[in-house]
Write a protein that holds these residues in place. Sequence first.
Motif, PDB file in Angstrom:
ATOM      1  N   TYR A   1      43.216  48.559  42.305  1.00 32.83           N
ATOM      2  CA  TYR A   1      42.445  47.306  42.342  1.00 32.83           C
ATOM      3  C   TYR A   1      41.525  47.150  41.132  1.00 32.83           C
ATOM      4  O   TYR A   1      40.882  46.117  40.968  1.00 32.83           O
ATOM      5  N   ALA A   2      41.453  48.172  40.289  1.00 26.60           N
ATOM      6  CA  ALA A   2      40.567  48.116  39.115  1.00 26.60           C
ATOM      7  C   ALA A   2      40.849  46.854  38.296  1.00 26.60           C
ATOM      8  O   ALA A   2      41.995  46.526  37.995  1.00 26.60           O
ATOM      9  N   GLY A   3      39.783  46.146  37.968  1.00 29.57           N
ATOM     10  CA  GLY A   3      39.911  44.925  37.180  1.00 29.57           C
ATOM     11  C   GLY A   3      39.936  43.655  38.006  1.00 29.57           C
ATOM     12  O   GLY A   3      39.968  42.550  37.444  1.00 29.57           O
ATOM     13  N   GLU A   4      39.910  43.773  39.348  1.00 25.72           N
ATOM     14  CA  GLU A   4      39.903  42.548  40.163  1.00 25.72           C
ATOM     15  C   GLU A   4      38.519  41.913  40.128  1.00 25.72           C
ATOM     16  O   GLU A   4      37.507  42.549  40.436  1.00 25.72           O
ATOM     17  N   LEU A   5      38.479  40.634  39.743  1.00 20.48           N
ATOM     18  CA  LEU A   5      37.226  39.872  39.723  1.00 20.48           C
ATOM     19  C   LEU A   5      37.095  39.114  41.033  1.00 20.48           C
ATOM     20  O   LEU A   5      38.050  38.482  41.500  1.00 20.48           O
ATOM     21  N   GLN A   6      35.903  39.179  41.602  1.00 19.80           N
ATOM     22  CA  GLN A   6      35.639  38.486  42.863  1.00 19.80           C
ATOM     23  C   GLN A   6      34.297  37.757  42.796  1.00 19.80           C
ATOM     24  O   GLN A   6      33.429  38.091  41.989  1.00 19.80           O
ATOM     25  N   ILE A   7      34.155  36.748  43.659  1.00 16.70           N
ATOM     26  CA  ILE A   7      32.855  36.134  43.936  1.00 16.70           C
ATOM     27  C   ILE A   7      32.633  36.276  45.430  1.00 16.70           C
ATOM     28  O   ILE A   7      33.487  35.881  46.240  1.00 16.70           O
ATOM     29  N   THR A   8      31.503  36.831  45.822  1.00 16.76           N
ATOM     30  CA  THR A   8      31.264  37.071  47.243  1.00 16.76           C
ATOM     31  C   THR A   8      30.834  35.788  47.949  1.00 16.76           C
ATOM     32  O   THR A   8      30.042  34.999  47.445  1.00 16.76           O
ATOM     33  N   LEU A   9      31.366  35.588  49.150  1.00 12.99           N
ATOM     34  CA  LEU A   9      31.035  34.415  49.967  1.00 12.99           C
ATOM     35  C   LEU A   9      30.022  34.747  51.050  1.00 12.99           C
ATOM     36  O   LEU A   9      29.493  33.843  51.710  1.00 12.99           O
ATOM     37  N   VAL A  10      29.784  36.034  51.256  1.00 11.06           N
ATOM     38  CA  VAL A  10      28.794  36.516  52.224  1.00 11.06           C
ATOM     39  C   VAL A  10      28.072  37.694  51.588  1.00 11.06           C
ATOM     40  O   VAL A  10      28.512  38.236  50.568  1.00 11.06           O
ATOM     41  N   ASP A  11      26.956  38.106  52.182  1.00 10.26           N
ATOM     42  CA  ASP A  11      26.273  39.311  51.711  1.00 10.26           C
ATOM     43  C   ASP A  11      27.120  40.534  52.055  1.00 10.26           C
ATOM     44  O   ASP A  11      27.565  40.697  53.200  1.00 10.26           O
ATOM     45  N   LEU A  12      27.334  41.385  51.053  1.00  4.14           N
ATOM     46  CA  LEU A  12      28.107  42.608  51.250  1.00  4.14           C
ATOM     47  C   LEU A  12      27.297  43.799  50.732  1.00  4.14           C
ATOM     48  O   LEU A  12      26.473  43.643  49.821  1.00  4.14           O
ATOM     49  N   PRO A  13      27.525  44.989  51.288  1.00  2.00           N
ATOM     50  CA  PRO A  13      26.746  46.154  50.846  1.00  2.00           C
ATOM     51  C   PRO A  13      27.188  46.639  49.464  1.00  2.00           C
ATOM     52  O   PRO A  13      28.245  46.272  48.946  1.00  2.00           O
ATOM     53  N   ALA A  14      26.347  47.463  48.874  1.00  3.52           N
ATOM     54  CA  ALA A  14      26.708  48.099  47.599  1.00  3.52           C
ATOM     55  C   ALA A  14      27.930  48.991  47.807  1.00  3.52           C
ATOM     56  O   ALA A  14      28.137  49.571  48.875  1.00  3.52           O
TER      57      ALA A  14
END
Length: 354
Positions: free
Chosen positions: A309-322
Amino acid sequence: MLSFSFYLFQPLEQIEETFQLAARLGAKQLFTSLHVSKGQELEEQRKLDRIGQFASCYGIGVVADVTPTVLSRLSADADIAAVLRRWGIVGLRLDDGFSMKEAASLSKQVKVVLNASTMTEWECKELASYQADKSNVEAWHNFYPRPETGLGGETVLAQNQRLRRYGIEEIGAFIPGDAKKRGPLYEGLPTLEAHREADPVYAYIELVETYGIKKVFIGDLAVSDGVLRRMDWVRSGVIPIRYRPIVRVEWLSVVETVHTNRRDAARDVIRSAESRRSLVWPKEALQSIPAAPRRTGSITIDNERYGRYAGELQITLVDLPADDRVNVIGQVIEEDMPLLRYIHGGRRFCLIRC
């Protein structure tokens, strides 16, 4: 379609600039108001003659808000359609005072735009009974200069559904500008009260995608160059998302391109289909950095610890943990957070650095 408004109190130079802008964006109509003061008819007729020349030159028609009194004062000519054509007016938005019988009669001479915000069931039936030319009938919602008086979303949806039941499909509405407000209140000219302080790009997208509005007009006098640049993206089918970087790296420009949310859209994140398939990441972009909480609107890249999955760009739609497998590199600005819900599966978006 996004378009603009001009008003007869503006200098002709400013009015022509509005025609030029509309032509650049591919708009086919502009909105104005013919609420002319008594005694100013001759002066305004001369101005309208010049506006008619602009309309002819730039290939853009004008839809004018008008009352029966003003229309009769401006032209006593029986062939009202010919007079309107000379002024570049391709449609009349009928203000209070016109009966449905008059509206139906006018629809056989010129495009008629009804008040979408106030049309009742009875008026829709009455208009049909007078055999209005449906191909020449549209409905546009009001704009509301005074704060707290704009419409709610439920009202707009209900009115739109009613109009469409009677075959009126072309529905318009207004959003505020962000550069030069129109007086006397200078508080924006939205249809929806929720849009009074909203970013015009978001207001436009919401009207089109949530409320099914076909024609959106800036009611105010001007919008900023930034809005126009982002509207160019919207016109090409891309939702522009502004963000602030969290990391300072030379390769950040790699993410500032057009992405597509995967068609199998995730619940919690927007996933760039291109980020692992076609983006060329420098080695340092995939190295892990200290993990940080991923609050809603975080822009992230999966690092080398995430294997394939290295290199996958995402934008979070909810709060997610570190997660030490995920690098947080930026944050969507607050004004553009509402746009994230429109990036559904298969929808294109781009990231614009602030």
